[in-house]
Design a protein around this motif. Structure first.
Motif, PDB file in Angstrom:
ATOM      1  N   HIS A  96      71.112  86.280  43.971  1.00  0.00           N
ATOM      2  CA  HIS A  96      70.754  87.421  44.824  1.00  0.00           C
ATOM      3  C   HIS A  96      71.719  88.578  44.622  1.00  0.00           C
ATOM      4  N   LEU A  97      73.014  88.282  44.490  1.00  0.00           N
ATOM      5  CA  LEU A  97      74.001  89.341  44.277  1.00  0.00           C
ATOM      6  C   LEU A  97      73.754  90.062  42.950  1.00  0.00           C
ATOM      7  N   LEU A  98      73.460  89.292  41.901  1.00  0.00           N
ATOM      8  CA  LEU A  98      73.204  89.904  40.601  1.00  0.00           C
ATOM      9  C   LEU A  98      71.903  90.698  40.605  1.00  0.00           C
ATOM     10  N   TYR A  99      70.930  90.249  41.364  1.00  0.00           N
ATOM     11  CA  TYR A  99      69.663  90.983  41.460  1.00  0.00           C
ATOM     12  C   TYR A  99      69.884  92.345  42.126  1.00  0.00           C
ATOM     13  N   VAL A 100      70.637  92.341  43.220  1.00  0.00           N
ATOM     14  CA  VAL A 100      70.930  93.599  43.896  1.00  0.00           C
ATOM     15  C   VAL A 100      71.782  94.496  43.001  1.00  0.00           C
ATOM     16  N   SER A 101      72.701  93.915  42.252  1.00  0.00           N
ATOM     17  CA  SER A 101      73.512  94.695  41.312  1.00  0.00           C
ATOM     18  C   SER A 101      72.639  95.350  40.252  1.00  0.00           C
ATOM     19  N   TRP A 102      71.639  94.610  39.774  1.00  0.00           N
ATOM     20  CA  TRP A 102      70.710  95.179  38.795  1.00  0.00           C
ATOM     21  C   TRP A 102      69.937  96.356  39.390  1.00  0.00           C
ATOM     22  N   ILE A 103      69.528  96.245  40.638  1.00  0.00           N
ATOM     23  CA  ILE A 103      68.835  97.347  41.314  1.00  0.00           C
ATOM     24  C   ILE A 103      69.742  98.579  41.394  1.00  0.00           C
ATOM     25  N   CYS A 160      66.310  93.224  28.779  1.00  0.00           N
ATOM     26  CA  CYS A 160      66.335  91.761  28.847  1.00  0.00           C
ATOM     27  C   CYS A 160      64.923  91.230  29.086  1.00  0.00           C
ATOM     28  N   THR A 161      64.565  90.220  28.329  1.00  0.00           N
ATOM     29  CA  THR A 161      63.261  89.562  28.521  1.00  0.00           C
ATOM     30  C   THR A 161      63.480  88.063  28.715  1.00  0.00           C
ATOM     31  N   PRO A 162      62.895  87.501  29.754  1.00  0.00           N
ATOM     32  CA  PRO A 162      62.188  88.200  30.832  1.00  0.00           C
ATOM     33  C   PRO A 162      63.139  89.028  31.687  1.00  0.00           C
ATOM     34  N   VAL A 163      62.573  89.894  32.533  1.00  0.00           N
ATOM     35  CA  VAL A 163      63.399  90.773  33.365  1.00  0.00           C
ATOM     36  C   VAL A 163      64.325  89.961  34.271  1.00  0.00           C
ATOM     37  N   SER A 164      63.867  88.786  34.682  1.00  0.00           N
ATOM     38  CA  SER A 164      64.678  87.951  35.574  1.00  0.00           C
ATOM     39  C   SER A 164      65.952  87.452  34.906  1.00  0.00           C
ATOM     40  N   ASN A 166      68.228  89.178  33.998  1.00  0.00           N
ATOM     41  CA  ASN A 166      69.320  90.001  34.514  1.00  0.00           C
ATOM     42  C   ASN A 166      70.060  89.322  35.654  1.00  0.00           C
ATOM     43  N   TRP A 167      69.390  88.437  36.384  1.00  0.00           N
ATOM     44  CA  TRP A 167      70.034  87.767  37.519  1.00  0.00           C
ATOM     45  C   TRP A 167      69.831  86.252  37.516  1.00  0.00           C
ATOM     46  N   SER A 168      68.854  85.757  36.769  1.00  0.00           N
ATOM     47  CA  SER A 168      68.602  84.315  36.714  1.00  0.00           C
ATOM     48  C   SER A 168      68.117  83.952  35.316  1.00  0.00           C
TER      49      SER A 168
END
Length: 336
Positions: A96-103, A160-164, A166-168
């Motif tokens: 979740h932290l990495l996802y928010v960082s990507w945003i 990055c592929t898949p987009v996920s 970036n965080w997972s």
């Protein structure tokens, strides 16, 4: 050569972020205040420039709000063993932290390119009547800036592929990020710096032809504008160098380096756009202080009763009377 992230307590990063954004807000308020007090009709280009500079600051605020949330979350686990943490938090929360960082990366470039758009709108408001050549240069710069903005949005979203990833990332594969890939960062840095150079070069011809008409204050103001643009370019280069130094290090943690230099680039861009308004404010305030100083001195003279109807002071008239009296005494003495 190895590079490690900026060493500063997490509360220090939070304070630094908000201090820089508060500092960037001051010239924006000065700019808007001068616009509101001006009696002249504002052109659409001027209003667009103001809108973009406010958008740049608001996007920067979103960025530091996310950074504040991340650093506050990490502060909860400062006492935990480092081997049990991933990016400063337990692995169960890292996704979740990495996802928010990507945003938050999107808001970095929205803020930067909003400041560039404010520059272009400002140029149009002052150079649109200078001739066909300058209008064509402005059009080319606007189109180029728009496409470099789309390039950065695409790099973040689709590198990055898949987009996920970036965080997972998928099992067995490392974490992917456009801001950690040296190839992506190279493309981004070249596009960013080239855009800044294109924007800063637009007024050079007009300013060069009129340089002889500028005084020392005007030259200093222009130098400050280009210096702030140079700081923005320097910040982009520093980010690139830092990422280049850690490209071979697995799981390099340089989050603070990216965030700090991105914020420096944002703040310097805002200062560059608002520099002309700040200069006008300083000149207006200086003239007001001089006017108040003159009025104050005149009021003091009147209040002390030192001013006669004809404008001469009683002290000067007293000196004249004393001189006449001495001359009379001298004549009397000679007559005796």
């Amino acid at each position: 050569m190895a590079y490690s992230d900026i060493h500063l307590p997490l509360p220090g990063f939070i304070a630094l972020d908000w201090t820089l954004m508060a500092f960037a807000l001051l010239p924006i308020l000065i700019r808007i205040s001068l616009r509101a007090r001006s009696r002249t009709l504002h052109s659409p280009a001027t209003n667009v420039s103001d809108t973009f500079i406010v958008l740049s600051w608001l996007s920067g605020c979103v960025l530091i709000c996310i950074n504040t949330w991340k650093n506050t979350t990490r502060m909860q686990y400062l006492s935990s063993p480092p081997q049990t943490l991933y990016y400063g938090v337990p692995p169960s929360q890292s996704g979740h932290l990495l996802y928010v960082s990507w945003i938050s990366l999107f808001f970095i470039y929205i803020s930067l390119w909003s400041a560039k758009a404010a520059f272009l709108a400002f140029y149009y408001s002052i150079f649109s009547l200078q001739g066909r050549r300058i209008r064509l240069a402005l059009l080319v710069a606007c189109v180029f800036t728009f496409f470099t903005f789309l390039l950065h949005m695409g790099l973040i979203a689709f590198w990055c592929t898949p987009v996920s990833a970036n965080w997972s990332p998928p099992p067995g594969k490392p974490l992917c990020s456009a801001v950690h890939s040296i190839n992506s960062v190279t493309i981004s840095t070249i596009a960013n710096i080239t855009t800044d150079i294109v924007i800063l070069s637009i007024p050079m011809h007009a300013l060069w032809t009129r340089a002889s008409k500028f005084g020392g204050t005007e030259r200093a103001g222009l130098l400050f504008v280009f210096a702030m643009g140079g700081v923005s370019i320097l910040a982009a280069l520093v980010r690139f160098v830092c990422l280049k130094l850690v490209q071979g290090v697995p799981k390099a943690s340089i989050t603070h380096t990216i965030d700090v230099w991105a914020l420096v680039e944002i703040v310097s861009s805002i200062l560059a756009v608002c520099a002309p308004s700040c200069r006008a404010f300083v000149r207006m305030w200086g003239r007001r202080e001089q006017r108040h100083g003159r009025l104050g001195s005149e009021e003091a003279v009147v209040a002390e009763g030192r001013c006669d109807v004809d404008g001469s002071t009683t002290e000067s008239r007293g000196d004249k009377l004393e001189h006449v009296g001495l001359r009379i005494e001298q004549l009397v003495a000679e007559g005796k």
